[in-house]
Design a protein around this motif. Structure first.
Motif, PDB file in Angstrom:
ATOM      1  N   ILE A   1       0.860  -1.204   0.000  1.00 49.04           N
ATOM      2  CA  ILE A   1       0.000   0.000   0.000  1.00 49.04           C
ATOM      3  C   ILE A   1       0.884   1.238   0.000  1.00 49.04           C
ATOM      4  CG2 ILE A   1      -1.721   1.297   1.337  1.00 49.04           C
ATOM      5  CD1 ILE A   1      -2.519  -1.572   2.429  1.00 49.04           C
ATOM      6  N   GLU A   2       0.543   2.144  -0.922  1.00 55.94           N
ATOM      7  CA  GLU A   2       1.398   3.306  -1.111  1.00 55.94           C
ATOM      8  C   GLU A   2       0.856   4.527  -0.355  1.00 55.94           C
ATOM      9  OE1 GLU A   2       2.705   6.051  -4.756  1.00 55.94           O
ATOM     10  OE2 GLU A   2       2.167   3.987  -5.329  1.00 55.94           O
ATOM     11  N   THR A   3       1.703   5.178   0.406  1.00 60.82           N
ATOM     12  CA  THR A   3       1.387   6.496   0.950  1.00 60.82           C
ATOM     13  C   THR A   3       2.713   7.211   1.166  1.00 60.82           C
ATOM     14  OG1 THR A   3       0.148   7.756   2.598  1.00 60.82           O
ATOM     15  CG2 THR A   3       1.335   5.838   3.424  1.00 60.82           C
ATOM     16  N   SER A   4       2.646   8.465   1.555  1.00 58.13           N
ATOM     17  CA  SER A   4       3.904   9.211   1.723  1.00 58.13           C
ATOM     18  C   SER A   4       3.726  10.287   2.774  1.00 58.13           C
ATOM     19  CB  SER A   4       4.270   9.882   0.397  1.00 58.13           C
ATOM     20  OG  SER A   4       3.264  10.820   0.071  1.00 58.13           O
ATOM     21  N   ASP A   5       4.857  10.701   3.327  1.00 55.73           N
ATOM     22  CA  ASP A   5       4.861  11.814   4.281  1.00 55.73           C
ATOM     23  C   ASP A   5       4.225  13.049   3.612  1.00 55.73           C
ATOM     24  OD1 ASP A   5       5.651  13.298   6.627  1.00 55.73           O
ATOM     25  OD2 ASP A   5       7.249  14.170   5.400  1.00 55.73           O
ATOM     26  N   GLU A   6       4.569  13.282   2.347  1.00 55.40           N
ATOM     27  CA  GLU A   6       4.083  14.476   1.643  1.00 55.40           C
ATOM     28  C   GLU A   6       2.549  14.475   1.578  1.00 55.40           C
ATOM     29  OE1 GLU A   6       6.507  12.440   0.367  1.00 55.40           O
ATOM     30  OE2 GLU A   6       8.087  13.812   1.057  1.00 55.40           O
ATOM     31  N   TRP A   7       1.969  13.302   1.206  1.00 56.55           N
ATOM     32  CA  TRP A   7       0.493  13.224   1.090  1.00 56.55           C
ATOM     33  C   TRP A   7      -0.156  13.456   2.457  1.00 56.55           C
ATOM     34  CZ3 TRP A   7      -3.987  11.255   2.906  1.00 56.55           C
ATOM     35  CH2 TRP A   7      -5.119  11.376   2.092  1.00 56.55           C
ATOM     36  N   ILE A   8       0.372  12.783   3.457  1.00 58.16           N
ATOM     37  CA  ILE A   8      -0.253  12.865   4.786  1.00 58.16           C
ATOM     38  C   ILE A   8      -0.191  14.296   5.323  1.00 58.16           C
ATOM     39  CG2 ILE A   8      -0.247  11.987   7.162  1.00 58.16           C
ATOM     40  CD1 ILE A   8       1.036   9.377   6.058  1.00 58.16           C
ATOM     41  N   VAL A   9       0.972  14.929   5.182  1.00 55.04           N
ATOM     42  CA  VAL A   9       1.117  16.307   5.690  1.00 55.04           C
ATOM     43  C   VAL A   9       0.197  17.255   4.911  1.00 55.04           C
ATOM     44  CG1 VAL A   9       2.705  18.252   5.959  1.00 55.04           C
ATOM     45  CG2 VAL A   9       3.454  15.956   6.572  1.00 55.04           C
ATOM     46  N   ALA A  10       0.207  17.121   3.572  1.00 53.92           N
ATOM     47  CA  ALA A  10      -0.581  18.047   2.756  1.00 53.92           C
ATOM     48  C   ALA A  10      -2.079  17.887   2.991  1.00 53.92           C
ATOM     49  CB  ALA A  10      -0.256  17.843   1.272  1.00 53.92           C
ATOM     50  N   ARG A  11      -2.586  16.660   3.127  1.00 55.56           N
ATOM     51  CA  ARG A  11      -4.037  16.423   3.233  1.00 55.56           C
ATOM     52  C   ARG A  11      -4.567  16.466   4.662  1.00 55.56           C
ATOM     53  NH1 ARG A  11      -5.750  18.168  -0.924  1.00 55.56           N
ATOM     54  NH2 ARG A  11      -7.773  17.178  -0.582  1.00 55.56           N
ATOM     55  N   THR A  12      -3.647  16.315   5.667  1.00 59.01           N
ATOM     56  CA  THR A  12      -4.141  16.243   7.050  1.00 59.01           C
ATOM     57  C   THR A  12      -3.427  17.194   8.015  1.00 59.01           C
ATOM     58  OG1 THR A  12      -2.582  14.568   7.880  1.00 59.01           O
ATOM     59  CG2 THR A  12      -4.526  13.752   6.701  1.00 59.01           C
TER      60      THR A  12
END
Ligand code: UT7
Length: 328
Positions: free
Chosen positions: A35-46
């Motif tokens: 499963i793909e996720t990233s620090d960038e996505w999590i910080v930007a969206r949450t």
């Protein structure tokens, strides 16, 4: 007997368990399941950078206990003077007895104080505070311990990137006492069970077996939309009840769920972002613990001072929501 018109916060305390988990660490764990996720996505969206998880040997009552002890020490109150213990949690140690009863025993309170849990998910602390305030103002009790404590890490599906990146564990507590000085100024609590399905852990125990799923399920965008609207409404309701305008609020402590929701509320209320307490970035969403954790952090770093007016508001599964205005 002297009449008391208010309940006041005597002291606050909080506790974060020792397993510190960054977004990068979580991304690595998810990658093991493809499963793909990233620090960038999590910080930007949450707005979340990290969270804390409790080790297996630590239960919700253990986190609650440490937060409670800290609040009690700060309050300089005799343990046996605590007549009411409310724990807001959706991750109790057991089906029963309540976490509040376990905390009472662990604290060594043997005065027959009332103790019960409140189940209103992420709105739980606002609910618990409003209940304790009502019981104190009615004259039924003088001193109450109100705790929000969670081990949400145990409800998470680490194959669901929509939810497992959001939550963390922790506890926060306040001691309330009857007072003729304000105090809790107003509160508003609501629920709408028609939205039960958009945020739930839809399992139950029958015959000693879990039926359904005991893991957290969430329709993130649906929760997001609902949250932004009702948090503004309930804040305005609590303000009207206290006969106050938003600019008389010194600090806003919204449930720490998503920085985009929190900033949206701040903007809608016309408050500068600097007046909002944000612990989400380090703690993640700790459900019923998020508000008392943020309150304790801001009291201890010197931002929230005696006499400051604090608007707290929660929103969560049920669907539930609520706001309380406190003069510290
Ligand atoms: O505590 C109770 C209250 N809870 C809340 O208030 C939570 C409210 N909801 C939210 O905070 C947000 O809805 C989330 C953070 C859960 C999701 O953010 P979003 O901006 O609403 O994203 P989304 O669900 O619309 O997903 C956008 C995209 C999707 O990909 P496609 O379909 O556009 O290709 C998702 O699959 O982002 C994808 N996505 C992810 N990507 C990387 C979802 N989660 C992740 C992830 N990493 N962890």
């Amino acid at each position: 007997m002297m009449a008391h018109f208010y309940s006041r916060v005597l002291g606050t305390g909080s506790y974060l368990p020792r397993i510190y988990v960054t977004n990068q660490m979580l991304a690595k764990k998810l990658a093991q399941h493809g499963i793909e996720t990233s620090d960038e996505w999590i910080v930007a969206r949450t707005g979340i950078h990290s969270r804390y998880f409790a080790p297996p040997e630590q239960a919700t009552s253990d986190l609650a206990l440490i937060a409670a002890r800290r609040a009690i020490v700060e309050s300089s109150i005799d343990l046996q003077a605590i007549e009411l213990i409310i724990v807001a949690t959706s991750t109790p140690d057991f089906i029963f007895p309540s976490t509040a009863c376990l905390v009472q025993a662990k604290l060594g309170i043997h005065n027959g104080s009332a103790a019960f849990d409140v189940q209103a998910v992420c709105s739980g602390f606002a609910y618990a505070l409003a209940i304790a305030d009502g019981l104190i103002r009615s004259g039924m009790y003088r001193n109450a311990l109100v705790i929000g404590a969670e081990t949400f890490s145990r409800l998470l599906d680490f194959k669901d990137r929509n939810t497992c990146i959001l939550f963390g564990d922790g506890a926060g507590a306040v001691v309330l006492t009857a007072s003729d000085r304000p105090g809790m100024l107003s509160s508003a609590l609501h629920a709408d069970g028609r939205h039960a399905h958009i945020l739930c852990a839809p399992g139950n125990v029958s015959g000693g077996i879990v039926h359904g799923s005991a893991l957290l399920h969430m329709d993130g965008p649906a929760v997001f939309k609902l949250a932004v609207n009702i948090l503004e409404k309930v804040a305005r309701e609590a303000l009207a009840k206290a006969d106050m305008s938003a600019d008389q609020i010194d600090w806003l402590i919204p449930h720490q769920a998503n920085i985009r929701i929190m900033r949206g509320i701040c903007r809608k209320l016309g408050l500068p972002l600097e007046r909002m307490i944000v612990t989400l970035s380090e703690h993640g969403n700790t459900s019923a613990a998020s508000i008392p954790l943020a309150l304790d952090v801001a009291v201890h770093d010197g931002r929230i001072k005696s006499g400051d007016r604090v608007l707290i508001e929660g929103v969560g599964g049920g669907f539930t929501w609520g706001a309380v205005i406190i003069c510290m």
